[in-house]
Design a protein around this motif. Structure first.
Motif, PDB file in Angstrom:
ATOM      1  N   ASP A 154      -5.517  -3.346   7.655  1.00 20.09           N
ATOM      2  CA  ASP A 154      -5.913  -3.517   9.139  1.00 20.09           C
ATOM      3  C   ASP A 154      -4.608  -3.636   9.950  1.00 20.09           C
ATOM      4  O   ASP A 154      -4.559  -3.443  11.204  1.00 20.09           O
ATOM      5  CB  ASP A 154      -6.665  -4.584   9.405  1.00 20.09           C
ATOM      6  N   ARG A 155      -3.518  -4.217   9.208  1.00 23.05           N
ATOM      7  CA  ARG A 155      -2.080  -4.658  10.092  1.00 23.05           C
ATOM      8  C   ARG A 155      -0.818  -4.399   8.828  1.00 23.05           C
ATOM      9  O   ARG A 155      -0.742  -5.172   8.066  1.00 23.05           O
ATOM     10  CB  ARG A 155      -2.405  -5.882  10.425  1.00 23.05           C
ATOM     11  N   MET A 156      -0.315  -3.212   9.108  1.00 26.93           N
ATOM     12  CA  MET A 156       0.744  -2.893   8.521  1.00 26.93           C
ATOM     13  C   MET A 156       2.175  -3.122   9.093  1.00 26.93           C
ATOM     14  O   MET A 156       2.155  -3.189  10.306  1.00 26.93           O
ATOM     15  CB  MET A 156       0.686  -1.535   7.779  1.00 26.93           C
ATOM     16  N   ASN A 204      11.541   8.334   6.593  1.00 26.22           N
ATOM     17  CA  ASN A 204      12.112   9.524   5.883  1.00 26.22           C
ATOM     18  C   ASN A 204      12.729   8.854   4.601  1.00 26.22           C
ATOM     19  O   ASN A 204      12.457   9.431   3.609  1.00 26.22           O
ATOM     20  CB  ASN A 204      13.121  10.116   6.621  1.00 26.22           C
ATOM     21  N   ALA A 205      13.106   7.719   4.769  1.00 31.88           N
ATOM     22  CA  ALA A 205      13.637   7.100   3.422  1.00 31.88           C
ATOM     23  C   ALA A 205      12.539   6.706   2.519  1.00 31.88           C
ATOM     24  O   ALA A 205      12.566   6.873   1.176  1.00 31.88           O
ATOM     25  CB  ALA A 205      14.100   5.648   3.827  1.00 31.88           C
ATOM     26  N   LEU A 206      11.306   6.626   2.962  1.00 35.47           N
ATOM     27  CA  LEU A 206      10.140   6.331   2.170  1.00 35.47           C
ATOM     28  C   LEU A 206       9.479   7.752   1.699  1.00 35.47           C
ATOM     29  O   LEU A 206       8.473   7.599   0.898  1.00 35.47           O
ATOM     30  CB  LEU A 206       8.970   5.815   2.929  1.00 35.47           C
ATOM     31  N   GLY A 207      10.120   8.770   1.823  1.00 36.22           N
ATOM     32  CA  GLY A 207       9.528   9.982   1.602  1.00 36.22           C
ATOM     33  C   GLY A 207       8.590  10.588   2.420  1.00 36.22           C
ATOM     34  O   GLY A 207       7.799  11.557   2.091  1.00 36.22           O
ATOM     35  N   ARG A 208       8.531  10.201   3.593  1.00 38.02           N
ATOM     36  CA  ARG A 208       7.314  10.427   4.506  1.00 38.02           C
ATOM     37  C   ARG A 208       7.983  11.451   5.870  1.00 38.02           C
ATOM     38  O   ARG A 208       9.043  11.149   6.002  1.00 38.02           O
ATOM     39  CB  ARG A 208       6.565   9.523   5.004  1.00 38.02           C
ATOM     40  N   SER A 209       7.194  12.295   6.380  1.00 34.95           N
ATOM     41  CA  SER A 209       7.739  12.971   7.360  1.00 34.95           C
ATOM     42  C   SER A 209       7.485  12.112   8.843  1.00 34.95           C
ATOM     43  O   SER A 209       8.292  12.186   9.729  1.00 34.95           O
ATOM     44  CB  SER A 209       7.143  14.405   7.534  1.00 34.95           C
ATOM     45  N   VAL A 210       6.133  11.653   8.965  1.00 38.65           N
ATOM     46  CA  VAL A 210       5.877  11.016   9.950  1.00 38.65           C
ATOM     47  C   VAL A 210       5.123   9.567   9.758  1.00 38.65           C
ATOM     48  O   VAL A 210       4.766   9.554   8.583  1.00 38.65           O
ATOM     49  CB  VAL A 210       4.732  11.766  10.936  1.00 38.65           C
ATOM     50  N   ILE A 211       5.025   8.822  10.768  1.00 40.10           N
ATOM     51  CA  ILE A 211       4.644   7.392  10.581  1.00 40.10           C
ATOM     52  C   ILE A 211       3.143   7.417  10.144  1.00 40.10           C
ATOM     53  O   ILE A 211       2.553   6.539   9.268  1.00 40.10           O
ATOM     54  CB  ILE A 211       4.600   6.634  11.512  1.00 40.10           C
ATOM     55  N   THR A 212       2.324   8.547  10.557  1.00 34.97           N
ATOM     56  CA  THR A 212       0.944   8.463  10.048  1.00 34.97           C
ATOM     57  C   THR A 212       0.673   9.019   8.484  1.00 34.97           C
ATOM     58  O   THR A 212      -0.598   8.581   7.864  1.00 34.97           O
ATOM     59  CB  THR A 212       0.181   9.668  10.775  1.00 34.97           C
ATOM     60  N   ASP A 213       1.787   9.465   7.994  1.00 38.03           N
ATOM     61  CA  ASP A 213       1.717   9.731   6.499  1.00 38.03           C
ATOM     62  C   ASP A 213       1.848   8.341   5.687  1.00 38.03           C
ATOM     63  O   ASP A 213       1.755   8.352   4.394  1.00 38.03           O
ATOM     64  CB  ASP A 213       2.818  10.623   5.927  1.00 38.03           C
ATOM     65  N   VAL A 214       2.524   7.294   6.255  1.00 34.55           N
ATOM     66  CA  VAL A 214       2.659   5.993   5.459  1.00 34.55           C
ATOM     67  C   VAL A 214       1.592   5.298   5.149  1.00 34.55           C
ATOM     68  O   VAL A 214       0.628   5.543   5.507  1.00 34.55           O
ATOM     69  CB  VAL A 214       3.771   5.281   6.209  1.00 34.55           C
ATOM     70  N   LYS A 215       1.575   4.965   3.807  1.00 35.85           N
ATOM     71  CA  LYS A 215       0.538   4.085   3.182  1.00 35.85           C
ATOM     72  C   LYS A 215       1.185   2.675   2.823  1.00 35.85           C
ATOM     73  O   LYS A 215       2.318   2.623   2.565  1.00 35.85           O
ATOM     74  CB  LYS A 215       0.236   4.919   1.712  1.00 35.85           C
ATOM     75  N   LEU A 216       0.104   1.803   2.784  1.00 29.70           N
ATOM     76  CA  LEU A 216       0.345   0.620   2.385  1.00 29.70           C
ATOM     77  C   LEU A 216       1.034   0.541   0.769  1.00 29.70           C
ATOM     78  O   LEU A 216       0.410   0.970   0.016  1.00 29.70           O
ATOM     79  CB  LEU A 216      -0.818  -0.483   2.520  1.00 29.70           C
TER      80      LEU A 216
END
Length: 559
Positions: A414-416, A285-297
């Protein structure tokens, strides 16, 4: 269809009556026309006639024509007129039935359009069939492909079948119900003999529920009377069955799609729940995302937070006495207690580091300090349990610092990994290490203290300035005694004003006064390790003098 009444043809004034009367006058003979009960409709009944000819239709006697040998001509004419009247009525009846059937189908379609779900559609279909076709009971049986069995989805009236037998006689019933046909069964002896239907059932009518060539089940009506059902009933039942089949098929497909959607949603929820245990949702949430699938490198955010580190004292010594399995169980048991405390105080676990914990508190640093106190109290509870198990007690040290921190997603495509990068983290870890040097339970930086709106909630002892290893600038630190064991807390609390006074003397280089103050503290709290430390330092400065350029900073050469 209503029975043809001969009187309605002969007794009324119409072309038929006029024609018959004209024909009788042409024959110049006496005739009489009577209905089947002998009632005179035309002519003279008192005369004696030689011939009498029947008037009938479809083997039903309607009356007689009596007279001479030409009575047969009049009888044939009347029979023809009766047949025409019968055909008119039959056509009218068929038109009426067709209209009623169309109206029935229209109304039924309206009901189907307002109904969702295979079971409700089945019930509406069965209720409609029972309303328009006389029956004592009814059922809709649907084929469950997964379970390979027939299941009732709708029932009306008295149950006429044995539910257990339906599942036991699958092969026998499948030949009847799933043959895709519509049929009237007036001889139910085979069904009764197998125990599928109850003894009171005398006749059955069913129609397949099918879409194209796929049979889904059957719509069945049962009666207590023999030969209750006719071809017209079967036609109507088939119409209802065919019309509802498409609706049931659509409902089943919709329900399947909904079920699959729920299953996918549940699977994703489990994935989210599982990943949240590894990457806290607060981090996402701190990154401005709702779920982990939304995060980007490369996602990142900079925040002012309080970082808390805790560590079990002398863990190496404790672990040496345990097997790897016992060691793992011990760490898990400890972390299971600490994690909920941190979350209750608005923090989240960033990392479990074996016997150590790193937590982040995005809100006020008072949350972190309250959590640290609660953690120390929970250790006391944990130690009581360990004492009952004849195990040595443990102690933890907690250090925390408030400052800027970057939370973000690093690695490659490939690995975040979710990571935190900040000097704040290093400082908090160093402060936790200071608890070993000072032998205190909780040490916080002055930056933490400055963010606490109401410091009076906590009992704090100023410990002066320290220069942490690898740091150029010294920082001011404080000990919080609220989490100490009760007896130690009472001792430190009673001597708190004197300790703070002694600390001020120490920093002002008034070592004689400082030594006297710390000596007074030790009289009340002889086991206070920090008071002992500063009592020793002041004695050393008194005896050996003050080092050149001394400004009260303690330099730490270890992490």
């Amino acid at each position: 269809m209503a029975r043809i009444n001969l009187k309605s043809i002969v007794g009324r004034k119409n072309e038929a009556t006029t024609l018959i009367r004209s024909l009788i006058e042409e024959f110049k003979s006496e005739f009489s026309i009577e209905d089947a009960e002998g009632n005179l409709l035309l002519g003279n009944k008192d005369l004696t006639y030689i011939h009498q000819e029947p008037i009938s239709i479809d083997d039903e006697l309607l009356g007689w024509v009596k007279g001479d040998q030409r009575a047969a001509i009049i009888a044939q004419l009347l029979t023809h007129l009766v047949q025409k009247e019968s055909d008119k009525k039959k056509m009218g009846s068929e038109v009426l039935n067709l209209y009623q059937e169309v109206n029935l189908i229209f109304d039924f379609s309206e009901k189907l359009a307002q109904t969702m779900g295979a079971a409700p559609i089945s019930q509406i279909t069965l209720d409609e069939a029972s309303r328009v076709i006389s029956s004592d009971s009814g059922v809709v049986l649907m084929w469950d492909e997964n379970a390979r069995q027939l299941n009732p989805t709708a029932i009306t009236g008295e149950i006429f079948f044995n539910p257990e037998k339906i599942h036991l006689e699958q092969e026998f019933l499948a030949r009847i119900v799933l043959n895709g046909q519509s049929e009237i069964i007036n001889d139910v002896s085979s069904l009764a003999g197998s125990g599928i239907v109850l003894p009171w059932v005398k006749s059955i009518m069913f129609s397949a529920l099918k879409v194209k060539h796929r049979v889904m089940g059957a719509l069945i009506l049962a009666s207590k009377e023999s030969e209750r059902y006719a071809a017209g009933d079967l036609k109507l039942l088939t119409t209802l069955a065919l019309q509802s089949s498409a609706a049931i098929e659509s409902a089943l497909l919709y329900e399947k799609n909904i079920q699959e959607a729920h299953e996918r949603e549940e699977a994703m929820r489990k994935v989210y729940d599982a990943t949240a245990r590894f990457v806290p949702h607060e981090f996402i949430n701190a990154l401005g995302r709702s779920v982990i699938t939304d995060v980007k490198l490369g996602d990142q955010v900079e925040k002012i937070v309080t970082v808390l580190f805790s560590d079990i004292r002398e863990y190496t010594t404790i672990s040496e006495k345990m097997t790897p399995a016992e060691n793992f169980k011990f760490v898990c048991s400890f972390n299971e207690r600490m994690g909920p405390i941190i979350r209750r105080h608005n923090g989240f676990i960033n990392q479990y580091l074996g016997d150590a914990i790193m937590a982040i508190f995005p809100g006020n640093s008072a949350d972190a300090l309250s959590a640290a106190i609660a953690m120390q109290k929970e250790v006391e509870v944990f130690n009581k349990e360990r004492k009952q198990q004849q195990k040595a007690p443990i102690r933890i040290g907690v250090g925390m610092h408030t400052g800027s921190l970057i939370m973000g997603i690093t690695g490659d495509h490939d690995r975040m990994d979710a990571t935190t990068i900040s000097d704040t983290v290093n400082t908090a870890a160093r402060l936790e290490g200071l608890t070993k040097h000072y032998k205190g339970g909780i040490i916080i930086s002055d930056a933490c203290l400055q963010q606490i709106a109401d410091p009076s909630r906590f009992y704090l002892r100023h410990l002066g300035l320290v220069q942490l290893k690898g740091k150029e600038e010294p920082i001011r630190i404080h000990e919080c005694i609220n989490g100490d064991p009760e007896n130690e807390f009472r001792e430190k609390l009673s001597a708190l004003p004197v300790f703070n006074e002694g600390m001020q003397y120490y920093l002002d280089k008034s070592f004689e006064k400082a030594h006297k103050a710390f000596n007074s503290v030790l009289e009340n709290a002889p086991g206070d390790p920090i008071a002992k430390l500063f009592h020793s330092k002041t004695k050393q400065f008194i005896d050996k003098g003050i080092p050149e350029n001394w400004i009260g900073v303690v330099e730490m050469h270890e992490k």
